[in-house]
Design a protein around this motif. Structure first.
Motif, PDB file in Angstrom:
ATOM      1  N   TYR A   1       0.848  -1.189   0.000  1.00  0.00           N
ATOM      2  CA  TYR A   1       0.000   0.000   0.000  1.00  0.00           C
ATOM      3  C   TYR A   1       0.884   1.239   0.000  1.00  0.00           C
TER       4      TYR A   1
ATOM      5  N   CYS B   1       1.602   5.222   0.308  1.00  0.00           N
ATOM      6  CA  CYS B   1       1.084   6.353   1.068  1.00  0.00           C
ATOM      7  C   CYS B   1       2.136   7.449   1.165  1.00  0.00           C
TER       8      CYS B   1
ATOM      9  N   TYR C   1      -3.399   8.083   1.738  1.00  0.00           N
ATOM     10  CA  TYR C   1      -3.350   6.840   0.987  1.00  0.00           C
ATOM     11  C   TYR C   1      -3.456   7.143  -0.508  1.00  0.00           C
TER      12      TYR C   1
ATOM     13  N   PRO D   1      -7.677  -2.207   1.614  1.00  0.00           N
ATOM     14  CA  PRO D   1      -7.280  -1.123   2.516  1.00  0.00           C
ATOM     15  C   PRO D   1      -8.449  -0.571   3.316  1.00  0.00           C
TER      16      PRO D   1
ATOM     17  N   VAL E   1      -9.341   3.003   5.369  1.00  0.00           N
ATOM     18  CA  VAL E   1      -8.880   4.383   5.567  1.00  0.00           C
ATOM     19  C   VAL E   1      -9.901   5.166   6.383  1.00  0.00           C
TER      20      VAL E   1
ATOM     21  N   LEU F   1      -4.316   5.698   5.784  1.00  0.00           N
ATOM     22  CA  LEU F   1      -4.439   4.250   5.855  1.00  0.00           C
ATOM     23  C   LEU F   1      -4.367   3.808   7.312  1.00  0.00           C
TER      24      LEU F   1
END
Length: 424
Positions: A324, A326, A337, A388, A390, A396
């Motif tokens: 992921y 970010c 994110y 994910p 958020v 995140l």
């Protein structure tokens, strides 16, 4: 740079220990070994003195190099104070100067241990293989220690009296763990769950914290609570720190609130804070299901760097499938994110390219309050291993993996009953 395959323990004393970035962590103060009747003594880690004169344990699996007058480690070091367990022996503190009997071509001779030689096996485990001894026993006059005889090195198998005696229960536990050493964690958890109470307690005492943490994650609530009750509060906190955050939070959620709070206070703040956040969500929501330790990268990181990170042994297969991306900070809750990266895609891209070029932005992240049904549909619709989660500011918070969802949609007693899948 690879570690040498052998060394003598006394030479490690007071060597500096460094992390992968070259920052000094502390100094080596001792080496921890465990004895087994069926094989050579196993080296499980180092005792390292860190600033503040605190002594901590560093597993040998984290040691990547022992050469050039220094020790290099990888990964994070648990800063909780080292507490020697009944099944552990310290080489410098307990074995050096120990009187032993050595088998030689001329028969049995009395000797004193001067040093211990260890060697790495083909499977990267470390074992005691040699003992450097001085013939004859020490004698003392006042404060003067007199040594007699020549020095020589012998195989550890030729030395008697090196290990302290262990109880029948400890011996039985060690033998059992040796016999199931090759089992997968889920299968080992079943073995532990089926043991009689007294034998289970001995096995739990013989397990190291990381292995026990893995086993707890595969057990049901009742067995988890019973095993945690066998541990001292200090060790229970250590084991919780070694568990995946979502599993640790699930375990804490079934404990009496005062017990859970006591354990949280004993944990390092950096480990306790994610658990407190997870405990604030309903267990059947994305927030309650998620783990707070996904693979998080910056957009400027390269494909090669991303692939190196997901190869780390401590990252599970479910988390290693996706990274992921970010903005900083890269620890949850992160900066903004930006999107996810499928590691399988990166295998086809040039190693020097920035991963920001390959973001998948098509999948909307989940909110922490999203119900279990929405989480399941998202994973199924987009064929995801993880998704994910958020907050409203697009930070995140964590990710929900397929195995997290399966734990909640399977029958509560699936571990105990070993349910079979049918077409009904």
């Amino acid at each position: 740079m690879s570690a040498p395959t052998r060394f003598f323990v006394a030479r490690l004393a007071s060597l500096n220990v460094f992390d992968p970035l070259g920052d000094q962590v502390g100094r080596v103060r001792d080496v921890v070994v465990t004895f087994s009747p069926a094989r050579r003594p196993r080296v499980i880690g180092l005792v390292v003195e860190v600033p503040g004169r605190r002594r901590v344990f560093v597993p040998m699996t984290r040691v990547t190099s022992v050469e050039g007058g220094q020790v290099i480690t990888t990964g994070l070091v648990n800063m909780r104070r080292f507490e020697q367990r009944a099944t552990e022996t310290l080489v410098l503190a307990d074995l050096l100067e120990r009187p032993v009997t050595v088998r030689t071509d001329d028969g049995q001779v009395e000797a004193t241990v001067e040093d211990i030689g260890v060697e790495q096996s083909a499977n990267r485990s470390w074992f005691v293989t040699k003992v450097f001894v001085r013939g004859g026993r020490q004698s003392r006059r006042g404060l003067l220690v007199r040594r007699r005889g020549e020095t020589f090195t012998v195989p550890v198998e030729d030395v008697t009296g090196l290990s302290a005696s262990v109880s029948a229960a400890e011996h039985s536990a060690v033998k059992l763990l040796e016999s199931v050493e090759d089992l997968k964690v889920a299968d080992l958890a079943e073995v532990v769950a089926d043991l009689a109470p007294e034998r289970r307690e001995a096995v739990i005492a013989a397990l190291d914290n990381d292995r026990l943490a893995d086993i707890l994650q595969e057990l049901g609530d009742d067995d988890q609570g019973e095993i945690l009750g066998l541990l001292t509060q200090s060790r229970a906190a250590d084991v919780l720190e070694a568990m995946d955050p979502d599993d640790a939070a699930d375990l804490l959620s079934v404990l009496p609130p005062e017990r859970a709070e006591t354990l949280l206070q004993l944990m390092k703040p950096d480990d306790a804070e994610p658990l407190r956040r997870l405990l604030s969500y309903d267990e059947n929501t994305a927030g309650g299901l998620m783990t707070t330790d996904p693979v998080v990268l910056a957009p400027e990181d390269t494909v090669a760097e991303a692939l190196a990170i997901v190869r780390r042994e401590e990252i599970t297969a479910a988390l290693a499938a996706t990274a992921y991306v970010c903005r900083p900070p890269l620890e949850t809750p992160t900066g903004k994110y930006l999107g996810m990266i499928h590691i399988q895609r990166l295998l086809r891209e040039p190693p020097h390219e920035s991963i920001g070029r390959y973001l998948d932005k098509a999948i909307d992240p989940l909110r922490p309050e999203a119900p279990l049904g929405q989480v399941t549909r998202t994973l199924a619709t987009y064929n995801l291993i993880s998704a994910p989660v958020v907050d409203e500011a697009e930070h995140l918070l964590g990710v929900v993996t397929v195995d997290d969802v399966l734990d909640h949609i399977l029958p509560e007693d699936w571990r105990e009953e070993r349910h079979e899948v049918t077409d009904e």
